[in-house]
Every structure is written in C-alpha cells, then in structure tokens.
Design a protein around this motif. Structure first.
Motif, mmCIF file in Angstrom:
data_model
loop_
_atom_site.group_PDB
_atom_site.id
_atom_site.type_symbol
_atom_site.label_atom_id
_atom_site.label_comp_id
_atom_site.label_asym_id
_atom_site.label_seq_id
_atom_site.Cartn_x
_atom_site.Cartn_y
_atom_site.Cartn_z
ATOM 1 N N TRP A 1 56.023 24.435 103.633
ATOM 2 C CA TRP A 1 55.542 25.716 104.175
ATOM 3 C C TRP A 1 56.687 26.508 104.810
ATOM 4 O O TRP A 1 56.801 27.721 104.603
ATOM 5 N N LYS B 1 49.045 31.328 95.500
ATOM 6 C CA LYS B 1 50.280 31.883 96.063
ATOM 7 C C LYS B 1 51.540 31.287 95.428
ATOM 8 O O LYS B 1 52.648 31.739 95.697
ATOM 9 N N ARG C 1 61.735 28.755 95.189
ATOM 10 C CA ARG C 1 60.826 29.782 95.691
ATOM 11 C C ARG C 1 61.086 31.139 95.065
ATOM 12 O O ARG C 1 60.553 32.141 95.515
ATOM 13 N N VAL D 1 53.109 28.364 95.816
ATOM 14 C CA VAL D 1 54.030 27.544 96.611
ATOM 15 C C VAL D 1 54.076 26.146 95.990
ATOM 16 O O VAL D 1 53.084 25.432 95.987
ATOM 17 N N ALA E 1 58.725 28.692 102.691
ATOM 18 C CA ALA E 1 58.152 29.911 102.118
ATOM 19 C C ALA E 1 58.872 31.139 102.653
ATOM 20 O O ALA E 1 58.835 32.206 102.035
ATOM 21 N N VAL F 1 51.480 33.567 102.814
ATOM 22 C CA VAL F 1 51.771 32.132 102.799
ATOM 23 C C VAL F 1 52.022 31.642 104.218
ATOM 24 O O VAL F 1 51.540 30.583 104.630
#
Ligand code: FES
Length: 277
Positions: free
Chosen positions: A96, A160, A219, A162, A99, A106
């Motif tokens: 996380w 999203k 990412r 991720v 991100a 996110v």
C-alpha cells in the motif's frame, strides 16, 4: 461505500503519515524485496491473506454450523489466524505504501482496508478471552469486519490495479516498427518513445542498442524518468532495478521483469519488435 471512501480527503493526512513511516521502516534490503515478493515473482500479501481469512472465517463457520463441541477447534483456528496476521499486515502495508505517488483513491481505501482488518483481528483475538455466545458474537463481528476489509482489498487489486504487472496487457509490436530516428539517440542517455500505444525506453551504448518497456512493472512509473547505473535502469519512484538488456529484475520492489524488445537500425531508423514467445 467505495466511492465514499475514495472521496474522503480527510483520510489523506493520516494515510500519508503512516505511508511515509512504512516506507522508511521497510526500506532496507533484503526486507523490502522479501515483503514485496520479488523473490516469489508476484506479491506475497494475497497469499498470506488466504491464511488469515480462511482460518478466521472457518472458526465463524464452526460457530454457525458446528454446534457446541468445536470450541477447541475454533480457538486453534483463531490462534493460527493471529499468528499469520503479523506478516500479512507487514506485506500489505508495504504494498500500500508503494502506491505513492500514484493514486489518492488507493491511499484512502487502503487505509480503510487496514482499519477494517485490524478491527477483525482485535475482535477475533478478543474471542480467545471470552466463552460461549460472547465469544461467538465477537467472532461474528470479526467476520463482518473481515469481509468489508476483504472487499476493499479486492477493489485495490482488481479495480485499482495495485499488484498486477503494469505491462501485462501491453506486449508491444509483433512486427518490426519504427521507434525513432537513429540520429536522435544520444549515447548512454535513456530516451522515451511511444510505439503504437506502447511506451518504450531506448538506449544506445556505443554500437549496442537496447529497448525495454518504459512503464515500470511495479506501479507504472516511466523508467526513462529514472537513471542508468552500469547495466541497470533504476526506477525513480521506488528504486526497482532492471537489466537494460533483457528487463530482468535485479532489485525490487518490482516482482515482474520489464518486457524487452528486439531492436535494429533500418534505413537510419530505429525499429523494434517484441521478442518471440
Ligand atoms: S513504479 Fe515502483 S519501482 Fe517503478
């Protein structure tokens, strides 16, 4: 619910502070690559969540279906889930925090995902100090929080993006395709071009030419915004290192290699095509 969470700008300040702390705490190698899943070839967090969700929800299913004689089994399942929670939290927090700087939604939904799952963990852990209906109620509350957190976790991955390899739907041209004029390439300086819809990083080193996908598999940052260090392209966002020749991951947090392309000069033009499968 997801729209409300993603629109909650009030979550940004605590989320940014926590994310900054997580990035600092987990920055060192080999911890960073271990948590990111560079050694595994994809993220570790989803694998671990299966253990936590599976054991916790199984204990709740025993409450609902197993009658009164399954208390030892319920407690063992909750204990196994608590034991798996530590590495699950660490891998999830690491994913996380990376991100940044990509997406507000996110950041916000990831924080609520973590809060929901932390609530579930506390309720299940609390059930170990209770008995009978009180313990069952705590486990049922934990299951509700776990499902809400799990929903947001799925949203982060599948809506999203991720976690998935950011190049997976963009393999590049199958046939030789012009990418740039040969005279445009400056020795030792990565150059970004777009071939069809595919961003490509071109690099000349003397007589040698290299071409790899420019969208970082981690990412999605542009690798041409990074740097060239020896044989490695270093991403400016989180420091992943890729072999300039074949796109192999030399250091995470990326878990997937960059697609590499064949490259040639034809009639003063640089042309590329994807490698044969
Ligand atoms: S986007 Fe994270 S290392 Fe490239």
């Amino acid at each position: 619910m997801v729209q409300a969470v993603e629109g909650a700008a009030a979550l940004d300040a605590p989320a940014k502070a926590i994310g900054k702390w997580v990035r600092g705490a987990f920055a060192r190698e080999p911890l960073k690559d271990a948590l990111s899943g560079t050694w595994l070839g994809h993220a570790v967090h989803p694998v671990l969540t299966d253990v936590v969700i599976g054991t916790f929800l199984s204990s709740t299913l025993l409450d609902l279906l197993g009658g009164d004689d399954g208390e030892r089994a319920r407690r063992r399942l909750v204990g196994a889930g608590i034991a798996a929670a530590g590495p699950t939290v660490m891998t999830g927090a690491n994913d996380w925090a990376d991100a940044e700087p990509v997406d507000d939604g996110v950041r916000r939904s990831g924080l609520v995902h973590a809060l929901s799952n932390s609530t579930a963990l506390l309720l299940y852990a609390g059930s170990l100090g209770a008995a009978g209906r009180r313990a069952a109620a705590l486990r049922l509350g934990g299951a509700a929080a776990l499902l809400a957190g799990g929903y947001l976790g799925g949203h982060l991955s599948f809506a999203k993006g991720v976690g998935p390899d950011q190049t997976v739907y963009d393999p590049g041209p199958a046939d030789w395709t012009p990418a740039a004029g040969a005279a445009e390439l400056i020795d030792g300086r990565p150059m970004r071009v777009v071939v069809g819809d595919t961003p490509v990083l071109l690099l000349r080193d003397g007589e040698q030419l290299f071409a790899i996908h420019d969208r970082c598999s981690h990412r999605g940052c542009s690798l041409s915004d990074g740097s060239l260090e020896g044989d490695e392209i270093v991403c400016s966002c989180h420091g992943s290192r890729f072999d300039r020749r074949d796109g192999a991951v030399r250091q995470g947090p990326a878990t997937a290699p960059q697609p590499a392309f064949e490259v040639r000069i034809n009639d003063e033009r640089v042309e590329i095509r994807r490698l044969a499968a």
